[in-house]
Scaffold this active site. Sequence first.
Site, PDB file in Angstrom:
ATOM      1  N   ASN A 113       0.828  -1.206   0.000  1.00 62.91           N
ATOM      2  CA  ASN A 113       0.000   0.000   0.000  1.00 62.91           C
ATOM      3  C   ASN A 113       0.874   1.273   0.000  1.00 62.91           C
ATOM      4  O   ASN A 113       1.417   1.660   1.035  1.00 62.91           O
ATOM      5  CB  ASN A 113      -0.897  -0.063   1.254  1.00 62.91           C
ATOM      6  CG  ASN A 113      -1.879   1.087   1.329  1.00 62.91           C
ATOM      7  OD1 ASN A 113      -1.671   2.136   0.718  1.00 62.91           O
ATOM      8  ND2 ASN A 113      -2.941   0.893   2.092  1.00 62.91           N
ATOM      9  N   PRO A 114       1.023   1.936  -1.167  1.00 62.96           N
ATOM     10  CA  PRO A 114       1.884   3.117  -1.226  1.00 62.96           C
ATOM     11  C   PRO A 114       1.389   4.259  -0.338  1.00 62.96           C
ATOM     12  O   PRO A 114       2.183   5.072   0.136  1.00 62.96           O
ATOM     13  CB  PRO A 114       1.837   3.539  -2.704  1.00 62.96           C
ATOM     14  CG  PRO A 114       0.812   2.701  -3.371  1.00 62.96           C
ATOM     15  CD  PRO A 114       0.384   1.609  -2.439  1.00 62.96           C
ATOM     16  N   LYS A 165       0.284   4.030   2.673  1.00 60.11           N
ATOM     17  CA  LYS A 165       0.844   3.838   4.021  1.00 60.11           C
ATOM     18  C   LYS A 165       2.288   4.335   4.068  1.00 60.11           C
ATOM     19  O   LYS A 165       2.738   4.879   5.074  1.00 60.11           O
ATOM     20  CB  LYS A 165       0.836   2.349   4.381  1.00 60.11           C
ATOM     21  CG  LYS A 165      -0.524   1.787   4.709  1.00 60.11           C
ATOM     22  CD  LYS A 165      -0.322   0.389   5.252  1.00 60.11           C
ATOM     23  CE  LYS A 165      -1.609  -0.334   5.504  1.00 60.11           C
ATOM     24  NZ  LYS A 165      -1.378  -1.689   6.014  1.00 60.11           N
ATOM     25  N   ASP A 212       0.109  -4.303  10.856  1.00 62.28           N
ATOM     26  CA  ASP A 212      -1.096  -5.100  10.705  1.00 62.28           C
ATOM     27  C   ASP A 212      -2.178  -4.380  11.497  1.00 62.28           C
ATOM     28  O   ASP A 212      -1.946  -3.960  12.630  1.00 62.28           O
ATOM     29  CB  ASP A 212      -0.862  -6.513  11.254  1.00 62.28           C
ATOM     30  CG  ASP A 212      -1.908  -7.463  10.738  1.00 62.28           C
ATOM     31  OD1 ASP A 212      -2.199  -7.439   9.525  1.00 62.28           O
ATOM     32  OD2 ASP A 212      -2.474  -8.217  11.548  1.00 62.28           O
ATOM     33  N   GLY A 235     -10.899   1.032   2.924  1.00 59.57           N
ATOM     34  CA  GLY A 235     -11.442   0.046   3.858  1.00 59.57           C
ATOM     35  C   GLY A 235     -12.732   0.526   4.529  1.00 59.57           C
ATOM     36  O   GLY A 235     -13.656   1.022   3.871  1.00 59.57           O
ATOM     37  N   PHE A 236     -12.763   0.391   5.847  1.00 59.96           N
ATOM     38  CA  PHE A 236     -13.984   0.707   6.600  1.00 59.96           C
ATOM     39  C   PHE A 236     -14.117   2.193   6.951  1.00 59.96           C
ATOM     40  O   PHE A 236     -14.979   2.556   7.756  1.00 59.96           O
ATOM     41  CB  PHE A 236     -14.026  -0.142   7.879  1.00 59.96           C
ATOM     42  CG  PHE A 236     -14.130  -1.620   7.615  1.00 59.96           C
ATOM     43  CD1 PHE A 236     -15.303  -2.157   7.092  1.00 59.96           C
ATOM     44  CD2 PHE A 236     -13.078  -2.480   7.867  1.00 59.96           C
ATOM     45  CE1 PHE A 236     -15.424  -3.518   6.839  1.00 59.96           C
ATOM     46  CE2 PHE A 236     -13.175  -3.838   7.618  1.00 59.96           C
ATOM     47  CZ  PHE A 236     -14.349  -4.357   7.098  1.00 59.96           C
ATOM     48  N   LYS A 291      -7.064  12.684   9.123  1.00 64.12           N
ATOM     49  CA  LYS A 291      -7.171  11.296   9.599  1.00 64.12           C
ATOM     50  C   LYS A 291      -5.872  10.840  10.253  1.00 64.12           C
ATOM     51  O   LYS A 291      -5.893  10.238  11.330  1.00 64.12           O
ATOM     52  CB  LYS A 291      -7.523  10.370   8.421  1.00 64.12           C
ATOM     53  CG  LYS A 291      -7.580   8.907   8.836  1.00 64.12           C
ATOM     54  CD  LYS A 291      -7.791   7.938   7.702  1.00 64.12           C
ATOM     55  CE  LYS A 291      -7.474   6.525   8.160  1.00 64.12           C
ATOM     56  NZ  LYS A 291      -7.522   5.516   7.109  1.00 64.12           N
ATOM     57  N   ARG A 318      -2.967   4.047  12.927  1.00 64.65           N
ATOM     58  CA  ARG A 318      -1.665   3.877  12.284  1.00 64.65           C
ATOM     59  C   ARG A 318      -0.780   5.089  12.560  1.00 64.65           C
ATOM     60  O   ARG A 318       0.412   4.955  12.832  1.00 64.65           O
ATOM     61  CB  ARG A 318      -1.839   3.667  10.779  1.00 64.65           C
ATOM     62  CG  ARG A 318      -0.578   3.196  10.092  1.00 64.65           C
ATOM     63  CD  ARG A 318      -0.829   2.735   8.678  1.00 64.65           C
ATOM     64  NE  ARG A 318      -1.834   1.686   8.630  1.00 64.65           N
ATOM     65  CZ  ARG A 318      -3.122   1.875   8.328  1.00 64.65           C
ATOM     66  NH1 ARG A 318      -3.564   3.064   8.016  1.00 64.65           N
ATOM     67  NH2 ARG A 318      -3.960   0.869   8.343  1.00 64.65           N
TER      68      ARG A 318
HETATM   69  P1  IMP Z   1      -4.144  -4.196   6.875  1.00 61.18           P
HETATM   70  O1  IMP Z   1      -3.468  -4.623   8.116  1.00 61.18           O
HETATM   71  O2  IMP Z   1      -3.651  -2.880   6.391  1.00 61.18           O
HETATM   72  O3  IMP Z   1      -4.181  -5.263   5.832  1.00 61.18           O
HETATM   73  O4  IMP Z   1      -5.643  -3.901   7.259  1.00 61.18           O
HETATM   74  C1  IMP Z   1      -6.576  -4.928   7.471  1.00 61.18           C
HETATM   75  C2  IMP Z   1      -7.945  -4.425   7.134  1.00 61.18           C
HETATM   76  O5  IMP Z   1      -8.380  -3.562   8.178  1.00 61.18           O
HETATM   77  C3  IMP Z   1      -8.021  -3.618   5.846  1.00 61.18           C
HETATM   78  O6  IMP Z   1      -8.349  -4.412   4.758  1.00 61.18           O
HETATM   79  C4  IMP Z   1      -9.165  -2.665   6.146  1.00 61.18           C
HETATM   80  O7  IMP Z   1     -10.375  -3.270   5.819  1.00 61.18           O
HETATM   81  C5  IMP Z   1      -9.100  -2.489   7.648  1.00 61.18           C
HETATM   82  N1  IMP Z   1      -8.361  -1.264   7.973  1.00 61.18           N
HETATM   83  C6  IMP Z   1      -7.129  -1.159   8.500  1.00 61.18           C
HETATM   84  N2  IMP Z   1      -6.772   0.121   8.663  1.00 61.18           N
HETATM   85  C7  IMP Z   1      -7.828   0.848   8.207  1.00 61.18           C
HETATM   86  C8  IMP Z   1      -8.064   2.243   8.105  1.00 61.18           C
HETATM   87  O8  IMP Z   1      -7.240   3.109   8.441  1.00 61.18           O
HETATM   88  N3  IMP Z   1      -9.250   2.584   7.606  1.00 61.18           N
HETATM   89  C9  IMP Z   1     -10.193   1.693   7.204  1.00 61.18           C
HETATM   90  N4  IMP Z   1     -10.019   0.398   7.263  1.00 61.18           N
HETATM   91  C10 IMP Z   1      -8.834  -0.037   7.769  1.00 61.18           C
END
Ligand code: IMP
Length: 183
Positions: free
Chosen positions: A9-10, A12, A65, A140-141, A162, A168
């Site tokens: 994910n660029p 991030k 994660d 995402g959410f 945000k 994060r």
């Molecule tokens: P990952 O660890 O970045 O793979 O995140 C796992 C999942 O959590 C993602 O696919 C999103 O659905 C959700 N998620 C993680 N961080 C965020 C965020 O900052 N906003 C919205 N959804 C998030």
Amino acid sequence: MRLAFITSNPGKVEEARKYFRPLGVEVYQLHFEYPEIQADTLEEVAEYGARWLAKKLDEPFFLDDSGLFIEALKGFPGVYSAYVYRTLGIKGILKLMEGISDRRAYFKSVIAYWDGELHIFTGRVDGEITTEARGKGGFGFDPIFRPAGFDKTFAEMTTEEKNVISHRGRALKAFASWLRENL
Ligand code: IMP
């Protein structure tokens, strides 16, 4: 110093750079698939991934994660957030939350940093699941999460807004201040 961020994910990486640039640390993106085990906690998933990668890479690196934990659903989707986002999606979560008045939820992020040893940094943001999706930003959410003290969802905020309060952002801040003292 150069520091690899293992992620696909660029966005991030861009976010992380802001915290590390002032320290003279250059963060760069490294695509490297690693196993994401099924476990009860984000810490276990991150630690397993980092120890696996440590055997393949000979430079310092970190990964993160994260997940969404909904109180009324006993922490679901939690460690399954990525899978649940791909399958049930936002609509599925709203459906599961129909008729539930306790809408408290939090996002949590775990960063695992490997420099020959493992270091874990976490960040959390509390808020609520909205009753409908709002906003077009983020990922995402984000459209269904409203952080406490704000009347906007993450998806209605700018990236900068945000990042200041996000899980994060908070984990990155803890990591950067640790690095400042330990470089
Ligand atoms: P990952 O660890 O970045 O793979 O995140 C796992 C999942 O959590 C993602 O696919 C999103 O659905 C959700 N998620 C993680 N961080 C965020 C965020 O900052 N906003 C919205 N959804 C998030």
